[in-house]
Design an enzyme around this catalytic site. Structure first.
Site, PDB file in Angstrom:
ATOM      1  N   GLN A  62     -14.586 -37.270  15.554  1.00 43.78           N
ATOM      2  CA  GLN A  62     -13.181 -36.903  15.706  1.00 43.78           C
ATOM      3  C   GLN A  62     -12.883 -36.255  17.048  1.00 43.78           C
ATOM      4  O   GLN A  62     -11.723 -36.035  17.396  1.00 43.78           O
ATOM      5  CB  GLN A  62     -12.764 -35.969  14.569  1.00 43.78           C
ATOM      6  N   CYS A  68     -10.292 -34.232  10.760  1.00 42.32           N
ATOM      7  CA  CYS A  68     -11.407 -34.396   9.823  1.00 42.32           C
ATOM      8  C   CYS A  68     -10.976 -34.999   8.501  1.00 42.32           C
ATOM      9  O   CYS A  68     -11.674 -35.829   7.923  1.00 42.32           O
ATOM     10  CB  CYS A  68     -12.108 -33.064   9.605  1.00 42.32           C
ATOM     11  N   HIS A 362     -12.319 -27.682   6.460  1.00 37.50           N
ATOM     12  CA  HIS A 362     -12.886 -28.934   6.969  1.00 37.50           C
ATOM     13  C   HIS A 362     -13.099 -29.900   5.813  1.00 37.50           C
ATOM     14  O   HIS A 362     -13.441 -29.492   4.694  1.00 37.50           O
ATOM     15  CB  HIS A 362     -14.220 -28.640   7.656  1.00 37.50           C
ATOM     16  N   ASN A 384     -20.625 -36.269   8.092  1.00 38.35           N
ATOM     17  CA  ASN A 384     -19.663 -35.510   8.876  1.00 38.35           C
ATOM     18  C   ASN A 384     -19.022 -36.419   9.924  1.00 38.35           C
ATOM     19  O   ASN A 384     -19.421 -37.577  10.096  1.00 38.35           O
ATOM     20  CB  ASN A 384     -20.344 -34.309   9.534  1.00 38.35           C
TER      21      ASN A 384
END
Length: 445
Positions: A62, A68, A362, A384
């Site tokens: 990102q 996110c 997040h 992630n």
């Protein structure tokens, strides 16, 4: 009692009486509190091997943006796309959804400004609306509304630009102009303008937003052609398809089937009830942000069931707590502050929410879990969106105790949630104030 010399002398004597304090003082001065406190045993607790895993695409990044929640949602969706395309990996355009999010958030704010013109300018509500109106963050239902209305496109159909990957300047300009537009609307109301006239000001203001977004993020593709090779190296071309039809055909989610479970063990939010947050949203006409508050084991059970079925799980957490970012480890004992500082933070999960010490920051994706012989989680495999230079090439490992303490939300198909919890959706939603911690947006970068 004030701080006086006698008190300071007693502090100094107490500090100097403990020899370890001097060694710790030197270590912290050299490398900082976190590195001086790190528990090396954390590596032994995380092998990055998991008994249950789902499919996933290549790690995404990102960059310098708070997208996110978009990356996590699209990384969840792409697994179904990869199956339908028979492709090894796939990536959606996060720039495409960013464009619509910024435009819809601008409209959402100005609609709310019109709805609150009778409120004093210094009211907590109006100041809350104006505080950070166009930030990158979001929630699952906010993104669901964007998918429902605008669909999705492959990354090649709307690639990244400087400002999609670096949103700060764009957000600064948009924020300033939206506050200006808000002032214009409120002043017009004070001068006797009708609601119809206020709506006209809003629409004229939105053109500036659209103009800026096209210049910063690029033009939106109304239709596109997508070319790719499948796992057998066969060439395919999908011609002249709309973003909405691409999502319907190559993701094919029933967005109404997805439900968000939260774990907020505070006294003001009884388990088994469904909640929403006032003035929180993106698409004005979309479904309200909706959560069912449940015990933490309900989140785990649903997540494990989905993973066993091969379905990745979107989740939201307070990622900065007890995180070793370089190693990609989220462990409740990552740092031994008792040894270096003499005490760790002793608040419970509920107290952290109540006292402003923690909230959702997040969003990521569960793509696996390591279960013991009794089927209980040991560690969780996390995809992630911070690139492949941390963790195991972008994959993180979360201890089950960390899940207990710092995970707040998952989104799964209803079939993984017992009816005793789903029945909450049949009752009127309990509205939370806009500044409630459950109104926090996932936006960590």
């Amino acid at each position: 009692m004030t701080i006086n010399q006698s008190l300071l002398t007693s502090f100094k004597e107490t500090f100097n009486a403990e020899p370890a304090n001097h060694a710790v003082k030197q270590a912290i001065a050299k490398v900082g509190i976190a590195d001086a406190s790190i528990d090396n045993n954390r590596l032994r607790r995380h092998s990055f091997v998991f008994s249950e895993e789902t499919s996933r695409g290549e790690i995404t990044n990102q960059k310098a943006s708070g997208r996110c929640w978009m990356f996590a949602a699209l990384n969840t969706a792409r697994v179904d796309t990869m199956k339908k395309l028979d492709a090894k990996t796939f990536e959606f355009s996060q720039n495409y959804t960013l464009f619509w999010d910024k435009l819809e958030k601008s409209n959402y704010l100005l609609e709310n400004i019109i709805d609150t013109v009778e409120e004093p300018l210094n009211s907590r509500l109006v100041q809350h609306l104006l505080f950070d109106p166009i930030q990158d963050g979001g929630q699952w239902d906010m993104f669901s509304g964007l998918l429902e209305k605008y669909g999705a496109v492959p990354k090649a159909a709307m690639p990244e630009t400087y400002h999609s990957s670096n949103t700060r300047e764009l957000n600064t300009m948009l924020t300033a102009k939206l506050r200006e537009f808000s002032a214009t609307i409120r002043q017009a109301h004070q001068n006797g303008a009708t609601k119809e006239a206020l709506m006209k000001i809003k629409d004229e203001s939105l053109y500036f937003v659209y103009n800026l977004l096209v210049k910063s993020l690029g033009e939106i593709p109304e239709t596109f052609t997508y070319e790719y090779r499948d796992n057998q190296k066969n060439f395919h071309r999908i011609k002249d398809i709309t973003p909405q039809d691409f999502f319907k055909e190559y993701v094919a989610w029933d967005l109404e089937d997805r439900v968000s479970l939260i774990n907020a063990p505070t006294d003001d939010k009884p388990f088994g009830k469904a909640y929403t947050v006032k003035y929180l949203g993106t698409v004005k006409e979309g479904k309200p942000v909706t959560y069912i508050n449940v015990p933490i084991d309900v989140l785990k059970k649903a997540a494990v069931a989905a993973i066993k079925d091969g379905e990745p799980v979107w989740f939201g957490c307070d990622v900065g707590k007890m995180l070793d970012r370089k190693a990609g480890i989220m462990d409740h004992h990552t740092y031994d502050y008792d040894a270096t500082l003499g005490a760790s933070v002793g608040l419970t999960k509920a107290q952290r929410l109540d006292y402003g010490e923690s909230l959702l920051t997040h969003a990521m994706v569960f793509v696996g879990v390591d279960l013991d012989e009794d089927g209980q989680p040991i560690t969780w495999k996390v995809e992630n969106s911070w690139g492949d230079t941390s963790g195991d090439k972008g994959i993180y490992s979360m201890s089950d105790q960390w899940f207990d303490e710092y995970n707040y939300q998952i989104t799964v198909s209803r079939k993984y949630v017992e009816e005793q919890w789903l029945k909450a959706l049949k009752e009127p939603l309990t509205e939370l104030e806009p500044w409630d911690p459950m109104g926090a947006l996932a936006m960590m970068q």
